[in-house]
Design a protein around this motif. Structure first.
Motif, short mmCIF file in Angstrom:
data_model
loop_
_atom_site.label_atom_id
_atom_site.label_comp_id
_atom_site.label_asym_id
_atom_site.label_seq_id
_atom_site.Cartn_x
_atom_site.Cartn_y
_atom_site.Cartn_z
N ASP A 189 0.81 -1.42 0.04
CA ASP A 189 0.03 0.05 -0.01
C ASP A 189 0.78 1.04 -0.11
OD1 ASP A 189 -2.80 1.21 0.12
OD2 ASP A 189 -2.33 1.74 2.30
N ARG A 190 2.25 1.26 0.30
CA ARG A 190 3.13 2.34 0.44
C ARG A 190 3.78 2.62 -0.95
NH1 ARG A 190 7.30 1.25 2.78
NH2 ARG A 190 6.91 -0.83 3.34
N ALA A 191 3.53 1.82 -2.11
CA ALA A 191 4.02 1.81 -3.26
C ALA A 191 3.48 3.18 -3.94
CB ALA A 191 3.68 0.71 -3.98
N ARG A 192 4.42 3.92 -4.76
CA ARG A 192 4.11 5.22 -5.05
C ARG A 192 3.20 5.13 -6.15
NH1 ARG A 192 9.21 8.98 -5.28
NH2 ARG A 192 7.85 10.59 -5.95
N VAL A 193 2.34 5.72 -6.63
CA VAL A 193 1.40 6.11 -7.75
C VAL A 193 1.13 7.65 -7.81
CG1 VAL A 193 -0.88 5.48 -8.81
CG2 VAL A 193 0.28 3.95 -7.22
N SER A 194 1.38 7.93 -9.14
CA SER A 194 0.80 9.21 -9.47
C SER A 194 -0.16 9.24 -10.48
CB SER A 194 2.05 10.03 -9.98
OG SER A 194 1.94 11.32 -10.41
N HIS A 195 -1.16 10.19 -10.04
CA HIS A 195 -2.48 10.47 -10.98
C HIS A 195 -2.23 11.52 -11.93
CE1 HIS A 195 -6.91 10.35 -11.53
NE2 HIS A 195 -6.67 9.38 -10.94
N GLY A 196 -2.65 11.36 -12.96
CA GLY A 196 -2.31 12.45 -14.02
C GLY A 196 -3.69 12.87 -15.04
N LEU A 197 -4.96 13.22 -14.31
CA LEU A 197 -5.75 13.77 -15.32
C LEU A 197 -5.50 15.07 -15.68
CD1 LEU A 197 -8.94 12.51 -13.11
CD2 LEU A 197 -7.78 11.48 -15.00
N VAL A 198 -6.24 15.60 -16.67
CA VAL A 198 -6.16 16.95 -17.00
C VAL A 198 -7.15 17.93 -16.32
CG1 VAL A 198 -6.81 18.54 -19.10
CG2 VAL A 198 -5.68 16.38 -19.48
N VAL A 199 -6.72 18.72 -15.46
CA VAL A 199 -7.49 19.65 -14.62
C VAL A 199 -7.22 21.08 -15.22
CG1 VAL A 199 -7.51 17.94 -12.88
CG2 VAL A 199 -5.82 19.78 -12.66
N VAL A 200 -8.24 21.92 -15.22
CA VAL A 200 -8.09 23.38 -15.68
C VAL A 200 -8.93 24.13 -14.79
CG1 VAL A 200 -8.39 25.12 -17.41
CG2 VAL A 200 -7.87 22.51 -17.95
N PRO A 201 -8.49 24.76 -13.43
CA PRO A 201 -9.41 25.47 -12.44
C PRO A 201 -9.29 26.81 -13.17
CG PRO A 201 -6.79 25.04 -11.78
CD PRO A 201 -7.05 24.09 -12.91
N THR A 202 -10.46 27.49 -12.90
CA THR A 202 -10.73 28.73 -13.40
C THR A 202 -10.80 29.92 -12.58
OG1 THR A 202 -13.26 28.40 -13.22
CG2 THR A 202 -11.94 27.71 -15.37
N ASP A 203 -10.46 29.65 -11.22
CA ASP A 203 -10.67 30.79 -10.18
C ASP A 203 -10.07 32.13 -10.47
OD1 ASP A 203 -11.10 28.87 -7.42
OD2 ASP A 203 -9.72 28.03 -9.17
N SER A 204 -8.86 32.16 -11.29
CA SER A 204 -8.62 33.47 -11.68
C SER A 204 -8.64 33.75 -13.13
CB SER A 204 -7.05 33.93 -11.05
OG SER A 204 -6.22 32.97 -11.75
N ALA A 205 -9.32 32.89 -13.94
CA ALA A 205 -9.12 33.03 -15.32
C ALA A 205 -10.18 34.26 -15.82
CB ALA A 205 -9.87 31.79 -16.06
N THR A 206 -9.81 34.75 -16.76
CA THR A 206 -10.86 35.72 -17.47
C THR A 206 -11.99 34.92 -17.84
OG1 THR A 206 -9.78 35.65 -19.58
CG2 THR A 206 -8.51 37.42 -17.82
N ARG A 207 -12.76 36.09 -18.37
CA ARG A 207 -14.11 35.46 -19.18
C ARG A 207 -13.76 34.65 -20.46
NH1 ARG A 207 -19.22 39.29 -20.03
NH2 ARG A 207 -18.93 39.13 -17.75
N ALA A 208 -12.89 35.43 -21.20
CA ALA A 208 -12.50 34.59 -22.39
C ALA A 208 -11.63 33.67 -22.17
CB ALA A 208 -11.41 35.75 -23.20
N GLN A 209 -10.79 33.20 -21.06
CA GLN A 209 -10.09 32.12 -20.83
C GLN A 209 -11.22 30.99 -20.32
OE1 GLN A 209 -7.44 33.81 -17.93
NE2 GLN A 209 -5.77 33.16 -19.27
N ARG A 210 -12.14 31.23 -19.65
CA ARG A 210 -13.01 30.37 -19.29
C ARG A 210 -13.82 29.76 -20.54
NH1 ARG A 210 -13.96 33.99 -14.72
NH2 ARG A 210 -15.92 34.56 -16.01
#
Length: 343
Positions: free
Chosen positions: A235-256
């Motif tokens: 259970d201690r073996a290392r696993v890294s997760h790699g989904l595409v995530v795009v947070p928009t907290d500080s994004a402009t309207r055009a970026q969103r």
């Protein structure tokens, strides 16, 4: 399944490093600047991806060698190096050299299989041995043996004025513990565990059972559990997760609007397995950090990992990546339980 998700311990990101064919230096410099920004923001790791005969990074080892001299703390990885294009002995030498130069921060991720579009590139890549090349897990095993310092030849000693080693030089202590395997199938996940590697998961898995529901998170969860069940560290073996995530907290309207259009265009491929290999893609996660964190906490596979290398979309502008990385480090990461290393 754990009753609560594991707190996020390691925060990383992945970039493809696109460039303009007419001005390739600018694109490579932009990638290096992004890695420098990642370190300033406190990210634990930055990863780059191979793109052969395309307009993305074709030599991640060279790019990470440069990045190692511009940074001091952030770990540097490949996600992933397709070994069908590589000679394991020569690659082991390059990896060890960059690991030494980086002060022990290199995290090579690899995968196997024939090179992409092999029929078109075989004459250029393997003109004399194309039909004899072994693209199986044996290629990884050879690389691991060289990285671990096992003999590469039966000769060592002095001949004339030259000294020879029977193992790859330089030898980089600790590098073998930072070797990762990018697995999209149950068999590969098991193999990685049996051979004491770390596991990279991504936004693509194989839906190998045509009779079972094509549920991305559950398939990925089965890979994580099979890997750990076959790994000496359990259970201690290392696993890294790699989904595409795009947070928009500080994004402009055009970026969103751009981000939402990007995700919408890619959404149809997530509805069912694609092609003869039955590849199943995860939806891109676009929204506020609170929304993304809620979706990740409900993700069956994500709940069992404590490291990530979130993938950046491949076609955005540098200012978009700055906004996305900043929001990941300042908003999303903390919501997932992550805290930057104060050092």
């Amino acid at each position: 399944m754990p009753s609560t998700p594991r707190p996020l311990r390691k925060l990383g990101f992945l970039t493809i490093g696109l460039f303009d064919e007419a001005a390739p230096r600018a694109g490579h410099e932009a990638t290096l600047s992004l890695i420098e920004l990642g370190e300033r923001l406190g990210f634990d790791s930055a990863w780059v991806r191979h793109r052969h005969l395309q307009y993305g990074i074709s030599s991640p080892v060279a790019v990470l060698a440069a990045a190692s001299q511009r940074t001091r703390r952030i770990h540097l990885g490949t996600a992933v190096t397709p070994l069908g294009w590589e000679n394991p002995l020569r690659l082991a030498e390059d990896l060890a050299t960059v690991d030494i130069l980086s002060g022990g921060r290199l995290n090579p991720g690899v995968s196997v299989g024939p090179p992409m579009r092999y029929e078109e590139v075989r004459e250029a890549l393997y003109p004399d041995t194309g039909d004899a090349e072994d693209f199986s897990h044996e290629r990884v095993r050879r690389l691991l043996s060289f990285v671990r310092g096992e003999p590469a030849t039966g000769f060592s000693g002095t001949e004339g004025f030259e000294a020879f080693s029977d193992r790859v030089q330089p030898h980089a202590p600790g590098l073998a513990d930072r070797m990762w395997y990018g697995a999209g199938s149950l068999r590969s996940a098991r193999w990685a565990g049996e051979h004491r590697m770390n596991l990279l998961t991504s936004s693509v898995v194989k839906a190998e059972d045509p009779e079972a529901p094509a549920d991305f998170a559950e398939i990925q969860l089965s890979h994580v559990r099979a890997f750990r069940a076959h790994h000496p560290d359990g259970d201690r073996a290392r696993v890294s997760h790699g989904l595409v995530v795009v947070p928009t907290d500080s994004a402009t309207r055009a970026q969103r609007a751009k981000y939402e259009a990007y995700a919408a265009a890619r959404l149809p491929r997530t509805a069912e397995p694609q092609g003869p290999a039955r590849l199943l893609f995860a939806p891109d996660l676009v929204g506020t950090s609170a929304d993304i964190a809620e979706r990740l906490h409900a993700h069956a596979a994500f709940r069992e990992v404590d490291e990530v290398a979130f993938a950046l979309p491949f076609t955005f502008a540098p200012e978009d990546y700055v906004q996305i990385l900043t929001d990941i480090a300042t908003h999303l990461g903390p919501l997932l339980g992550w805290h930057p290393d104060p050092s």
